[in-house]
Design an enzyme around this catalytic site. Structure first.
Site, PDB file in Angstrom:
ATOM      1  N   HIS A   1       0.611  -1.250   0.144  1.00 28.79           N
ATOM      2  CA  HIS A   1      -0.596  -0.095   0.294  1.00 28.79           C
ATOM      3  C   HIS A   1       0.725   0.681   0.167  1.00 28.79           C
ATOM      4  CE1 HIS A   1      -2.890   2.984   1.866  1.00 28.79           C
ATOM      5  NE2 HIS A   1      -3.715   1.654   1.567  1.00 28.79           N
TER       6      HIS A   1
ATOM      7  N   ASP B   1       2.956  -4.300   8.243  1.00 25.19           N
ATOM      8  CA  ASP B   1       1.718  -3.850   7.851  1.00 25.19           C
ATOM      9  C   ASP B   1       0.669  -4.544   7.795  1.00 25.19           C
ATOM     10  OD1 ASP B   1      -0.597  -3.143   7.050  1.00 25.19           O
ATOM     11  OD2 ASP B   1      -0.111  -1.694   4.798  1.00 25.19           O
TER      12      ASP B   1
ATOM     13  N   GLN C   1      -4.352  -4.942   6.655  1.00 22.97           N
ATOM     14  CA  GLN C   1      -5.691  -5.908   5.830  1.00 22.97           C
ATOM     15  C   GLN C   1      -5.170  -7.658   7.015  1.00 22.97           C
ATOM     16  OE1 GLN C   1      -7.647  -5.330   4.254  1.00 22.97           O
ATOM     17  NE2 GLN C   1      -6.482  -3.326   3.063  1.00 22.97           N
TER      18      GLN C   1
ATOM     19  N   LYS D   1     -10.992  -0.697   9.704  1.00 23.96           N
ATOM     20  CA  LYS D   1     -11.099  -2.106   9.272  1.00 23.96           C
ATOM     21  C   LYS D   1     -11.346  -3.403   9.483  1.00 23.96           C
ATOM     22  CE  LYS D   1      -7.738   0.142   5.938  1.00 23.96           C
ATOM     23  NZ  LYS D   1      -7.999   0.370   5.012  1.00 23.96           N
TER      24      LYS D   1
ATOM     25  N   CYS E   1      -4.616   2.455  -3.882  1.00 25.30           N
ATOM     26  CA  CYS E   1      -3.477   3.074  -2.925  1.00 25.30           C
ATOM     27  C   CYS E   1      -2.466   2.336  -2.990  1.00 25.30           C
ATOM     28  CB  CYS E   1      -3.903   3.743  -1.777  1.00 25.30           C
ATOM     29  SG  CYS E   1      -4.932   4.451  -1.239  1.00 25.30           S
TER      30      CYS E   1
HETATM   31  N1  PLP Z   1      -1.595  -0.766   4.683  1.00 25.80           N
HETATM   32  C1  PLP Z   1      -3.027  -1.521   4.212  1.00 25.80           C
HETATM   33  C2  PLP Z   1      -2.526  -3.004   3.340  1.00 25.80           C
HETATM   34  C3  PLP Z   1      -4.118  -1.166   3.731  1.00 25.80           C
HETATM   35  O1  PLP Z   1      -4.823  -1.648   2.800  1.00 25.80           O
HETATM   36  C4  PLP Z   1      -4.190   0.121   4.278  1.00 25.80           C
HETATM   37  C5  PLP Z   1      -5.355   1.004   3.792  1.00 25.80           C
HETATM   38  O2  PLP Z   1      -6.411   0.457   2.684  1.00 25.80           O
HETATM   39  C6  PLP Z   1      -3.772   1.230   5.006  1.00 25.80           C
HETATM   40  C7  PLP Z   1      -2.101   0.263   4.801  1.00 25.80           C
HETATM   41  C8  PLP Z   1      -3.581   2.298   5.597  1.00 25.80           C
HETATM   42  O3  PLP Z   1      -4.874   1.914   6.231  1.00 25.80           O
HETATM   43  P1  PLP Z   1      -5.336   3.386   6.940  1.00 25.80           P
HETATM   44  O4  PLP Z   1      -6.160   4.060   6.063  1.00 25.80           O
HETATM   45  O5  PLP Z   1      -6.378   2.875   7.883  1.00 25.80           O
HETATM   46  O6  PLP Z   1      -4.508   3.949   7.996  1.00 25.80           O
END
Ligand code: PLP
Length: 418
Positions: A134, A211, A214, A237, A375
């Site tokens: 992401h 991270d 997900q 999420k 993203c």
């Molecule tokens: N990392 C991953 C794999 C994600 O799917 C997302 C959000 O879709 C993020 C980071 C960013 O998360 P947040 O927008 O809740 O900070």
């Protein structure tokens, strides 16, 4: 091929009809059609347990945290710290002070990137990410590299969407300071071998950030077994409120890292000449936190742990397999990301219908999907597509909803191809 016999669509793992009653939005209609919510990778819906707990807290119990010796403040502080304990239990650390509240994964990664790098990354050092991250786990490291004179290296990915581990091993060197990868890719659904990634990084003395945006809603986790140094998550999420999430950090590192955001609540003592800092996690929680959201997050964790993450994973795997089969029957549809280990995310592409058109047409049928680059533009570039449509499933989804998606897709393809 998926069996279309309705009786086979009732899973023995979870009573989904009963679970759905916990989520008020799921009984709504969109454009006159029953809502089919398949954008859980972007954000999940909230059960009554979370909605009511936040309402009750805001109506009757709200106060600031950590500052006053009066009843509302003491109680709020107690609930706030209880949630920290729930997060610690969910992630598998015995030390709740290794949990820092942030606004979510984005802020957690920025915290680590900027704080860790100020202490541990110097000119010529290397940082490793993967090709399926992401932007939240890409851009902060690019900035750190620019600021510190470090180099960003990228683990390549196979055509099926799996990290190429032999290439990863070649990237590791005595210059590697940190490896930052996701546990589950939001764009492809790949579950990455994070235990192995961590082991190999630690063998050459590098640290590891995972991270978990997900993974936390879908997988049973234990950060101590994974042995990672940092793990991130987002409350919205995992059936909780938005604006709250957090970071697990190994205590020795949190102690050594400098503060990221500064101000009230993160200090031990301030004089006009000098400030000393509070111990972690307070050192990283400057300012008044999102108190109601933390309380709501606690209710969300109770909700999913009551269902059981093992059951959630098994049922969602059933949905993934079923959805993959029915979508494969749509003429011309290509699934992007066919890793052996996947979470309940299906990204797909069709040469005749642009993902944005897919999303608009599905919306007309009451089916809420995500279309775009998710993203993860470097991932789209790697797979040679401008964007994909993505169905991301939760334990409240049903196989019939995936049938409806496949049928609506067939209709859309017919319409575009004539
Ligand atoms: N990392 C991953 C794999 C994600 O799917 C997302 C959000 O879709 C993020 C980071 C960013 O998360 P947040 O927008 O809740 O900070």
């Amino acid at each position: 091929m998926a069996d279309t016999n309705v009786t086979d669509k009732v899973s023995p793992i979870l009573d989904v009809d009963k679970i759905r009653q916990d989520f008020p939005v799921l009984s709504k209609t969109i454009h006159g059609k029953p809502l089919i919510y398949l954008d859980n990778g972007a954000t999940t819906q909230k059960p009554w347990a979370v909605i009511n707990r936040v309402k009750e807290f805001d109506s009757d119990e709200y106060g600031t945290v950590r500052r006053g010796a009066y009843k509302l403040c003491e109680d709020s502080t107690k609930y706030y710290e209880e949630t920290r304990q729930k997060v610690a239990d969910l992630l598998g650390t015995p030390n709740k002070n290794e949990i820092v509240f942030t606004s979510g994964t984005t802020q957690s990664i920025n915290l680590v990137a900027h704080s860790f790098s100020r202490r541990f990354i110097n000119e010529g050092d290397e940082i490793i990410i993967s090709n399926i991250e992401h932007h939240a786990n890409t851009v902060p490291w690019q900035i750190v590299c620019q600021e510190r004179g470090a180099k960003l290296k990228v683990i390549p990915v196979s055509d099926s969407g799996e990290l190429i581990m032999e290439e990863y091993e070649k990237l590791l060197s005595d210059k590697t300071r940190i490896v930052a990868v996701n546990h589950v890719s939001n764009a492809l659904g790949t579950v990455n071998p994070v235990r192995e990634i961590t082991e190999k990084a630690h063998a050459i003395g590098a640290k590891v950030l995972i991270d978990g945006a997900q993974s936390t809603p879908h997988l049973k986790l234990n950060v101590k077994e994974l042995d990672c140094d940092f793990y991130t998550f987002s409350g919205h999420k995992m059936y909780g409120p938005s604006g709250i999430g957090g970071l697990y950090g190994r205590m020795e590192l949190l102690e050594e890292m400098p503060p990221y955001v500064t101000g009230g609540d993160m200090i031990m003592q301030v004089t006009l000449e000098k400030t000393t800092y509070a111990k972690p996690p307070a050192k990283f929680e400057a300012g008044t936190p999102p108190i109601s959201q933390v309380v709501g997050l606690g209710a969300a964790i109770d909700y999913i742990t009551n269902i059981g993450l093992d059951k959630i994973f098994d049922y969602e795997l059933e949905l993934l397999e079923y959805g993959t089969e029915v979508l494969k029957q749509v003429p011309g549809l290509r699934i992007i990301g066919n890793a052996k280990d996947k979470a309940s995310i299906i990204s797909f592409y069709h040469d005749s219908v642009h993902p944005h058109d897919i999303v608009t047409l599905m919306d007309q049928e009451g089916i809420e999907l995500r279309g775009g680059h998710h993203c993860a533009q470097p991932t789209m570039i790697r797979f040679g597509v401008p964007a994909t449509a993505r169905a991301s499933m939760s334990f409240y989804n049903k196989k019939e909803e995936l049938d409806a998606l496949a049928e609506a897709m067939k209709k859309a393809v017919k319409m575009f191809e004539g």
